[in-house]
Motif scaffolding. Sequence first.
Motif, PDB file in Angstrom:
ATOM      1  N   ASP A  77       0.868  -1.167   0.087  1.00 20.15           N
ATOM      2  CA  ASP A  77      -0.088   0.114  -0.194  1.00 20.15           C
ATOM      3  C   ASP A  77       0.901   1.406  -0.186  1.00 20.15           C
ATOM      4  O   ASP A  77       1.787   1.321   1.128  1.00 20.15           O
ATOM      5  CB  ASP A  77      -0.924   0.042   1.293  1.00 20.15           C
ATOM      6  CG  ASP A  77      -1.848  -1.189   1.273  1.00 20.15           C
ATOM      7  OD1 ASP A  77      -2.441  -1.499   0.184  1.00 20.15           O
ATOM      8  OD2 ASP A  77      -2.223  -1.578   2.331  1.00 20.15           O
ATOM      9  N   LEU A  78       1.021   2.093  -0.884  1.00 18.60           N
ATOM     10  CA  LEU A  78       1.627   3.041  -1.082  1.00 18.60           C
ATOM     11  C   LEU A  78       0.804   4.643  -1.305  1.00 18.60           C
ATOM     12  O   LEU A  78       0.107   4.346  -2.266  1.00 18.60           O
ATOM     13  CB  LEU A  78       2.801   3.168  -2.542  1.00 18.60           C
ATOM     14  CG  LEU A  78       3.360   1.585  -2.398  1.00 18.60           C
ATOM     15  CD1 LEU A  78       3.735   1.102  -3.740  1.00 18.60           C
ATOM     16  CD2 LEU A  78       4.632   1.639  -1.510  1.00 18.60           C
ATOM     17  N   GLU A  79       1.252   5.364  -0.500  1.00 12.71           N
ATOM     18  CA  GLU A  79       0.845   6.857  -0.872  1.00 12.71           C
ATOM     19  C   GLU A  79       2.001   7.681  -0.802  1.00 12.71           C
ATOM     20  O   GLU A  79       2.682   7.775   0.062  1.00 12.71           O
ATOM     21  CB  GLU A  79      -0.092   7.290   0.254  1.00 12.71           C
ATOM     22  CG  GLU A  79      -1.527   6.432   0.189  1.00 12.71           C
ATOM     23  CD  GLU A  79      -2.382   6.944   1.311  1.00 12.71           C
ATOM     24  OE1 GLU A  79      -2.035   7.907   1.796  1.00 12.71           O
ATOM     25  OE2 GLU A  79      -3.429   6.316   1.493  1.00 12.71           O
ATOM     26  N   ILE A  80       2.128   8.313  -1.911  1.00 16.08           N
ATOM     27  CA  ILE A  80       3.532   9.042  -2.476  1.00 16.08           C
ATOM     28  C   ILE A  80       2.926  10.621  -2.496  1.00 16.08           C
ATOM     29  O   ILE A  80       1.914  10.921  -3.285  1.00 16.08           O
ATOM     30  CB  ILE A  80       4.389   8.581  -3.478  1.00 16.08           C
ATOM     31  CG1 ILE A  80       4.776   7.109  -3.330  1.00 16.08           C
ATOM     32  CG2 ILE A  80       5.498   9.545  -4.093  1.00 16.08           C
ATOM     33  CD1 ILE A  80       5.201   6.415  -4.610  1.00 16.08           C
ATOM     34  N   ASP A  81       3.629  11.355  -1.749  1.00 19.82           N
ATOM     35  CA  ASP A  81       3.580  12.572  -1.870  1.00 19.82           C
ATOM     36  C   ASP A  81       4.502  13.258  -2.793  1.00 19.82           C
ATOM     37  O   ASP A  81       5.640  13.394  -2.661  1.00 19.82           O
ATOM     38  CB  ASP A  81       3.692  13.411  -0.485  1.00 19.82           C
ATOM     39  CG  ASP A  81       3.603  15.009  -0.647  1.00 19.82           C
ATOM     40  OD1 ASP A  81       3.716  15.607  -1.650  1.00 19.82           O
ATOM     41  OD2 ASP A  81       3.252  15.496   0.422  1.00 19.82           O
ATOM     42  N   GLU A  82       4.164  13.403  -4.229  1.00 17.99           N
ATOM     43  CA  GLU A  82       5.184  13.794  -5.270  1.00 17.99           C
ATOM     44  C   GLU A  82       5.975  15.245  -5.042  1.00 17.99           C
ATOM     45  O   GLU A  82       6.986  15.422  -5.185  1.00 17.99           O
ATOM     46  CB  GLU A  82       4.511  13.855  -6.300  1.00 17.99           C
ATOM     47  CG  GLU A  82       3.875  12.402  -6.899  1.00 17.99           C
ATOM     48  CD  GLU A  82       3.164  12.413  -8.002  1.00 17.99           C
ATOM     49  OE1 GLU A  82       3.617  12.967  -9.009  1.00 17.99           O
ATOM     50  OE2 GLU A  82       1.981  11.965  -8.089  1.00 17.99           O
ATOM     51  N   ALA A  83       5.295  16.022  -4.197  1.00 17.12           N
ATOM     52  CA  ALA A  83       6.018  17.303  -3.964  1.00 17.12           C
ATOM     53  C   ALA A  83       6.963  17.394  -2.721  1.00 17.12           C
ATOM     54  O   ALA A  83       7.889  18.027  -2.660  1.00 17.12           O
ATOM     55  CB  ALA A  83       5.051  18.335  -3.359  1.00 17.12           C
ATOM     56  N   ASP A  84       6.667  16.289  -1.695  1.00 14.49           N
ATOM     57  CA  ASP A  84       7.690  15.936  -0.735  1.00 14.49           C
ATOM     58  C   ASP A  84       7.784  14.661  -0.346  1.00 14.49           C
ATOM     59  O   ASP A  84       6.862  14.157   0.494  1.00 14.49           O
ATOM     60  CB  ASP A  84       7.168  17.004   0.488  1.00 14.49           C
ATOM     61  CG  ASP A  84       7.939  16.691   1.655  1.00 14.49           C
ATOM     62  OD1 ASP A  84       9.139  15.925   1.673  1.00 14.49           O
ATOM     63  OD2 ASP A  84       7.694  17.440   2.672  1.00 14.49           O
ATOM     64  N   LEU A  85       8.573  13.852  -0.817  1.00 19.93           N
ATOM     65  CA  LEU A  85       8.757  12.412  -0.631  1.00 19.93           C
ATOM     66  C   LEU A  85       8.629  11.958   0.664  1.00 19.93           C
ATOM     67  O   LEU A  85       8.415  10.812   1.348  1.00 19.93           O
ATOM     68  CB  LEU A  85       9.706  11.720  -1.350  1.00 19.93           C
ATOM     69  CG  LEU A  85       9.750  11.696  -2.905  1.00 19.93           C
ATOM     70  CD1 LEU A  85      10.708  11.238  -3.596  1.00 19.93           C
ATOM     71  CD2 LEU A  85       8.274  11.087  -3.576  1.00 19.93           C
TER      72      LEU A  85
END
Length: 181
Positions: free
Chosen positions: A41-49
């Motif tokens: 399960d992955l939730e990636i914040d593209e602006a702030d990894l």
Amino acid sequence: MSSAPATATWTIDPAHSSIEFAVKHMVIATVRGTFTRFDADLEIDEADLARSRATVRIEAASVETRQPDRDNHLRSADFFDAENHPHITFTTTAIEPAGRGAFRITGDLAIRGTVRPVTFDAEVHGPAKNPFGKTVVAVSASGKINRKDFGLTWNAPLEAGGWLVGDEVRISADFELVKQD
């Protein structure tokens, strides 16, 4: 009032991903193995990894070392006890930048019901577009654990001294992650 981070859901592309380990055998040799079934399960914040989150689940019974008797022993109660503990999990607790494209990923690793904090050094590459128009990134992570910290204590003494199985286990993972629409 601050806005919530813009996270996106990603999945592991199993055809382009791997989880491997290496441990000393008879003090002098190295045995390598892999897990063939895993997801996340992955939730990636593209602006702030660093604000991203992940939980990786590995099927303990999917361990393969290219030696069936050893694989069955690793699945047994002497090691992973896959019948009673079918999954090994890693859940992130902190992701810290460590230079251009580099990160230190800390999380809780659970093996056989024992949970310990572990930190992996990681590199992130991408994003890029795959041939199907999907956005992908690659994550490579490596670290090491002491297997005894997780209750994996089985061993056998060697006639010349030392032990059959080393305590230190090196872990490496390479994931190709696909952004979901």
